[in-house]
Design a protein around this motif. Structure first.
Motif, PDB file in Angstrom:
ATOM      1  N   LYS A   1    -104.837  23.439   7.886  1.00  0.00           N
ATOM      2  CA  LYS A   1    -105.255  24.370   8.932  1.00  0.00           C
ATOM      3  C   LYS A   1    -104.836  25.817   8.646  1.00  0.00           C
ATOM      4  N   TYR A   2    -103.738  26.025   7.910  1.00  0.00           N
ATOM      5  CA  TYR A   2    -103.321  27.389   7.580  1.00  0.00           C
ATOM      6  C   TYR A   2    -104.410  28.106   6.771  1.00  0.00           C
ATOM      7  N   PHE A   3    -104.909  27.459   5.722  1.00  0.00           N
ATOM      8  CA  PHE A   3    -105.932  28.086   4.869  1.00  0.00           C
ATOM      9  C   PHE A   3    -107.297  28.123   5.538  1.00  0.00           C
ATOM     10  N   ASN A   4    -107.587  27.175   6.412  1.00  0.00           N
ATOM     11  CA  ASN A   4    -108.858  27.186   7.133  1.00  0.00           C
ATOM     12  C   ASN A   4    -108.984  28.419   8.021  1.00  0.00           C
ATOM     13  N   ALA A   5    -107.869  28.902   8.560  1.00  0.00           N
ATOM     14  CA  ALA A   5    -107.883  30.048   9.474  1.00  0.00           C
ATOM     15  C   ALA A   5    -107.496  31.362   8.783  1.00  0.00           C
ATOM     16  N   TYR A   6    -107.107  31.328   7.508  1.00  0.00           N
ATOM     17  CA  TYR A   6    -106.584  32.516   6.825  1.00  0.00           C
ATOM     18  C   TYR A   6    -107.678  33.557   6.584  1.00  0.00           C
TER      19      TYR A   6
ATOM     20  N   GLU B   1    -108.642  42.365   2.300  1.00  0.00           N
ATOM     21  CA  GLU B   1    -109.623  42.819   1.305  1.00  0.00           C
ATOM     22  C   GLU B   1    -110.662  41.753   0.954  1.00  0.00           C
ATOM     23  N   PHE B   2    -110.228  40.488   0.853  1.00  0.00           N
ATOM     24  CA  PHE B   2    -111.109  39.426   0.367  1.00  0.00           C
ATOM     25  C   PHE B   2    -111.763  38.616   1.477  1.00  0.00           C
ATOM     26  N   GLY B   3    -111.349  38.801   2.713  1.00  0.00           N
ATOM     27  CA  GLY B   3    -111.937  38.057   3.829  1.00  0.00           C
ATOM     28  C   GLY B   3    -111.426  36.645   3.903  1.00  0.00           C
ATOM     29  N   GLY B   4    -112.295  35.714   4.282  1.00  0.00           N
ATOM     30  CA  GLY B   4    -111.918  34.305   4.438  1.00  0.00           C
ATOM     31  C   GLY B   4    -112.496  33.446   3.342  1.00  0.00           C
ATOM     32  N   GLY B   5    -112.773  32.211   3.677  1.00  0.00           N
ATOM     33  CA  GLY B   5    -113.376  31.307   2.701  1.00  0.00           C
ATOM     34  C   GLY B   5    -112.366  30.609   1.800  1.00  0.00           C
ATOM     35  N   PHE B   6    -111.111  30.506   2.260  1.00  0.00           N
ATOM     36  CA  PHE B   6    -110.081  29.850   1.463  1.00  0.00           C
ATOM     37  C   PHE B   6    -109.927  28.386   1.851  1.00  0.00           C
TER      38      PHE B   6
END
Length: 65
Positions: free
Chosen positions: A36-41, A45-50
């Motif tokens: 969930k940490y990376f889903n909401a990160y 500069e790079f935005g989301g999508g992690f």
């Protein structure tokens, strides 16, 4: 809170192959499932999508003398 960070989980698999004396091939495959940490990160500069699953591998050949 359950004390979990929510970073995700990783699954690793290593295979060793020794076809003859003094020679070895080893391969490791790792798969990371983001939590969930990376889903909401969101990065400034790079935005989301992690939140995508990541795959990595390593192959090592060893000759011993």
């Amino acid at each position: 809170s359950s004390g979990q960070s929510g970073y995700g989980s990783e699954l690793d698999l290593t295979i060793d192959y020794r076809p003859f004396a003094h020679f070895e091939l080893s391969s490791t495959l790792g798969i990371f499932f983001p939590g969930k940490y990376f889903n909401a990160y969101q990065h400034e500069e790079f935005g989301g999508g992690f939140n995508s699953t990541a795959v990595g591998t390593r192959i090592v050949g060893t000759i011993t003398f």
